[in-house]
Design an enzyme around this catalytic site. Structure first.
Site, PDB file in Angstrom:
ATOM      1  CB  SER A  14       2.662  20.407  15.157  1.00 32.83           C
ATOM      2  OG  SER A  14       1.484  20.514  14.386  1.00 32.83           O
ATOM      3  CE1 TYR A  15       0.772  26.998  20.589  1.00 32.38           C
ATOM      4  CE2 TYR A  15       0.264  28.015  18.470  1.00 32.38           C
ATOM      5  CZ  TYR A  15       0.236  28.048  19.850  1.00 32.38           C
ATOM      6  OH  TYR A  15      -0.304  29.122  20.502  1.00 32.38           O
ATOM      7  CG  MET A  16      -4.000  23.018  19.392  1.00 31.21           C
ATOM      8  SD  MET A  16      -2.690  22.899  20.558  1.00 31.21           S
ATOM      9  CE  MET A  16      -3.434  23.540  21.988  1.00 31.21           C
ATOM     10  NE  ARG A  17      -4.983  27.867  22.133  1.00 29.61           N
ATOM     11  CZ  ARG A  17      -4.588  27.147  23.167  1.00 29.61           C
ATOM     12  NH1 ARG A  17      -3.322  26.842  23.317  1.00 29.61           N
ATOM     13  NH2 ARG A  17      -5.450  26.740  24.063  1.00 29.61           N
TER      14      ARG A  17
END
Length: 115
Positions: A14-17
């Site tokens: 999933s989006y890591m930021r």
């Protein structure tokens, strides 16, 4: 960060930021299935997981500002078409050692967070 970006762009995480700890219901079901299939039946883990699902949640006040991180889930493996996470050993060989190790860490921490 490059390895995480590579895994994200190819649809493996999933989006890591984000620093969110929220997981979707689909992700929680995938985690439950992973635990049940790999570590024992639901009598060992699922009731404990269910009791933790509301742990730490507080009622939201009317004047609270929306959480900017709420748009993203916690960093986790992507859910495959079969409803499960890809096992770290099944990650394509095209990924280098750093990406493979990062994916293994994300997978293990995601699953263990509900045990």
């Amino acid at each position: 960060m490059r390895s995480a970006q590579q895994l994200y762009e190819k649809g493996f995480i999933s989006y890591m930021r984000t620093d969110s700890t929220h997981l979707s219901e689909d992700a929680r079901l995938s985690i439950q299935t992973e635990i049940t299939n790999n570590f024992g039946g639901p009598e060992n883990y699922v009731p404990f997981m269910a009791s933790r699902s509301n742990k730490g949640k507080s009622s939201k006040k009317k004047d609270d500002k929306p959480d900017p991180q709420a748009a993203h889930e916690a960093i986790r493996p992507a859910i495959q078409e079969n409803g499960l996470f890809l096992k770290p050993s099944d990650l394509p060989a095209s990924f280098d050692g750093a990406a493979r190790e990062l994916y293994r860490l994300i997978y293990q921490r995601t699953v263990s967070s509900h045990m």
